[in-house]
Design a protein around this motif. Structure first.
Motif, PDB file in Angstrom:
ATOM      1  N   THR A   1      14.579 -28.400  56.802  1.00 18.08           N
ATOM      2  CA  THR A   1      13.958 -29.004  57.981  1.00 18.08           C
ATOM      3  C   THR A   1      12.742 -28.213  58.459  1.00 18.08           C
ATOM      4  N   THR A   2      12.113 -28.761  59.479  1.00 18.31           N
ATOM      5  CA  THR A   2      10.896 -28.162  60.025  1.00 18.31           C
ATOM      6  C   THR A   2      11.146 -27.244  61.214  1.00 18.31           C
ATOM      7  N   GLY A   3      12.395 -26.986  61.562  1.00 12.83           N
ATOM      8  CA  GLY A   3      12.656 -26.110  62.705  1.00 12.83           C
ATOM      9  C   GLY A   3      14.086 -25.618  62.747  1.00 12.83           C
ATOM     10  N   GLU A   4      14.325 -24.649  63.609  1.00 21.64           N
ATOM     11  CA  GLU A   4      15.669 -24.083  63.772  1.00 21.64           C
ATOM     12  C   GLU A   4      16.637 -25.169  64.233  1.00 21.64           C
ATOM     13  N   LEU A   5      17.861 -25.111  63.707  1.00 24.90           N
ATOM     14  CA  LEU A   5      18.875 -26.112  64.032  1.00 24.90           C
ATOM     15  C   LEU A   5      19.896 -25.527  65.004  1.00 24.90           C
ATOM     16  N   ASP A   6      20.201 -26.281  66.030  1.00 18.04           N
ATOM     17  CA  ASP A   6      21.139 -25.858  67.053  1.00 18.04           C
ATOM     18  C   ASP A   6      22.559 -26.250  66.639  1.00 18.04           C
ATOM     19  N   PRO A   7      23.439 -25.272  66.385  1.00 14.45           N
ATOM     20  CA  PRO A   7      24.806 -25.593  65.985  1.00 14.45           C
ATOM     21  C   PRO A   7      25.574 -26.389  67.043  1.00 14.45           C
TER      22      PRO A   7
ATOM     23  N   GLU B   1      17.616 -36.042  61.758  1.00 15.66           N
ATOM     24  CA  GLU B   1      16.308 -35.695  62.339  1.00 15.66           C
ATOM     25  C   GLU B   1      16.318 -35.940  63.845  1.00 15.66           C
ATOM     26  N   LYS B   2      16.876 -37.052  64.243  1.00 21.72           N
ATOM     27  CA  LYS B   2      16.942 -37.377  65.676  1.00 21.72           C
ATOM     28  C   LYS B   2      17.872 -36.405  66.403  1.00 21.72           C
ATOM     29  N   ALA B   3      19.041 -36.135  65.840  1.00 25.89           N
ATOM     30  CA  ALA B   3      20.012 -35.253  66.487  1.00 25.89           C
ATOM     31  C   ALA B   3      19.467 -33.832  66.664  1.00 25.89           C
ATOM     32  N   PHE B   4      18.782 -33.308  65.638  1.00 25.59           N
ATOM     33  CA  PHE B   4      18.278 -31.937  65.683  1.00 25.59           C
ATOM     34  C   PHE B   4      16.840 -31.831  66.185  1.00 25.59           C
ATOM     35  N   GLY B   5      16.116 -32.960  66.273  1.00 26.00           N
ATOM     36  CA  GLY B   5      14.730 -32.927  66.729  1.00 26.00           C
ATOM     37  C   GLY B   5      13.778 -32.299  65.724  1.00 26.00           C
ATOM     38  N   VAL B   6      13.994 -32.575  64.432  1.00 26.70           N
ATOM     39  CA  VAL B   6      13.181 -32.010  63.350  1.00 26.70           C
ATOM     40  C   VAL B   6      12.842 -33.094  62.337  1.00 26.70           C
ATOM     41  N   ARG B   7      11.985 -32.766  61.376  1.00 29.26           N
ATOM     42  CA  ARG B   7      11.770 -33.577  60.175  1.00 29.26           C
ATOM     43  C   ARG B   7      12.550 -32.904  59.064  1.00 29.26           C
ATOM     44  N   ALA B   8      13.024 -33.682  58.081  1.00 28.81           N
ATOM     45  CA  ALA B   8      13.909 -33.088  57.084  1.00 28.81           C
ATOM     46  C   ALA B   8      13.823 -33.794  55.736  1.00 28.81           C
ATOM     47  N   THR B   9      14.265 -33.070  54.707  1.00 26.60           N
ATOM     48  CA  THR B   9      14.416 -33.622  53.371  1.00 26.60           C
ATOM     49  C   THR B   9      15.535 -32.863  52.675  1.00 26.60           C
ATOM     50  N   GLY B  10      16.292 -33.549  51.850  1.00 24.05           N
ATOM     51  CA  GLY B  10      17.444 -32.926  51.223  1.00 24.05           C
ATOM     52  C   GLY B  10      17.259 -32.668  49.736  1.00 24.05           C
TER      53      GLY B  10
ATOM     54  N   HIS C   1      22.364 -23.145  58.978  1.00 22.19           N
ATOM     55  CA  HIS C   1      21.899 -21.760  58.831  1.00 22.19           C
ATOM     56  C   HIS C   1      20.399 -21.790  59.078  1.00 22.19           C
ATOM     57  N   GLY C   2      19.963 -21.271  60.223  1.00 19.12           N
ATOM     58  CA  GLY C   2      18.535 -21.295  60.539  1.00 19.12           C
ATOM     59  C   GLY C   2      18.021 -22.721  60.610  1.00 19.12           C
ATOM     60  N   ALA C   3      17.107 -23.049  59.702  1.00 13.36           N
ATOM     61  CA  ALA C   3      16.500 -24.380  59.670  1.00 13.36           C
ATOM     62  C   ALA C   3      17.132 -25.272  58.602  1.00 13.36           C
ATOM     63  N   THR C   4      18.269 -24.864  58.051  1.00 15.30           N
ATOM     64  CA  THR C   4      18.901 -25.608  56.966  1.00 15.30           C
ATOM     65  C   THR C   4      20.269 -26.128  57.399  1.00 15.30           C
ATOM     66  N   ALA C   5      20.532 -27.400  57.084  1.00 16.62           N
ATOM     67  CA  ALA C   5      21.861 -27.988  57.313  1.00 16.62           C
ATOM     68  C   ALA C   5      22.519 -28.197  55.959  1.00 16.62           C
ATOM     69  N   TYR C   6      23.828 -28.090  55.941  1.00 16.50           N
ATOM     70  CA  TYR C   6      24.611 -28.271  54.720  1.00 16.50           C
ATOM     71  C   TYR C   6      25.388 -29.572  54.844  1.00 16.50           C
TER      72      TYR C   6
END
Length: 184
Positions: free
Chosen positions: A111-117, A159-168, A135-140
């Motif tokens: 993702t493009t930003g830190e993820l809030d657990p 993306e909506k839940a974390f407020g970031v852009r993402a790709t897997g 972990h940081g900006a990565t979701a598993y």
């Protein structure tokens, strides 16, 4: 004295799918012109390696995204990580040592930003996917085939839940991406 070069991995979202054609030679040339050369790619699904002394990651990502949009005529969301961060994200994967069932796939969401657990848990309504951790900006993400149907794409919801852009990328593919990025 020149500044130290930082090795980066850029994960481009949705290239060479759904009519969004990106030729790797042209992609490398476009990023070379930004002064990020030599640029290398791994498979045609949007994995790009380069080194630069530039440390303003948000600005660098904006420049890459703007250049690619101008060159290819569509938006190319980009998750930008140092090679060390990709290695750390891979090592921290909660399913790194798990035995995968035949109907399951493990994936890292860059993702493009830190993820809030605190945003967890996140899961598909059919039980076809779930976020196993961050972990940081990565979701598993753990994907499952349920009742013979593949999983829905969780990226827009996450993306909506974390407020970031993402790709897997699948877990086994990330291991190959790291090995390719380490080659000179």
């Amino acid at each position: 004295m020149s500044a130290e070069q930082i090795p980066y991995v850029a994960f481009l979202r949705a290239v060479n799918v759904g009519g969004r054609k990106v030729e790797m030679a042209r992609l490398r040339a476009e990023l070379d012109e930004l002064g990020l050369g030599p640029v290398r790619t791994y498979i045609a699904s949007g994995n790009v390696f380069f080194s630069t002394a530039r440390t303003d990651r948000a600005r660098l990502r904006d420049e890459v995204e703007q250049r690619l949009a101008e060159a290819f005529g569509f938006e190319v969301p980009t998750a930008l990580y140092t090679l060390g961060e990709v290695e750390q994200a891979y090592a921290a994967a909660p399913f790194g040592g798990m035995e995968r069932a035949e109907h399951e796939r493990f994936s890292l969401l860059f993702t493009t930003g830190e993820l809030d657990p605190a945003v967890l848990p996140q899961a598909g309504k059919r039980g076809d996917w779930e976020v196993a951790g961050v972990h940081g900006a990565t979701a598993y993400v753990l994907f499952r085939v349920v009742d013979g149907k593949g999983p829905a794409n969780p990226v827009p919801l996450l993306e909506k839940a974390f407020g970031v852009r993402a790709t897997g990328r699948f877990h086994h593919t990330v291991e190959k991406i790291i090995a390719a990025a380490r080659k000179d």
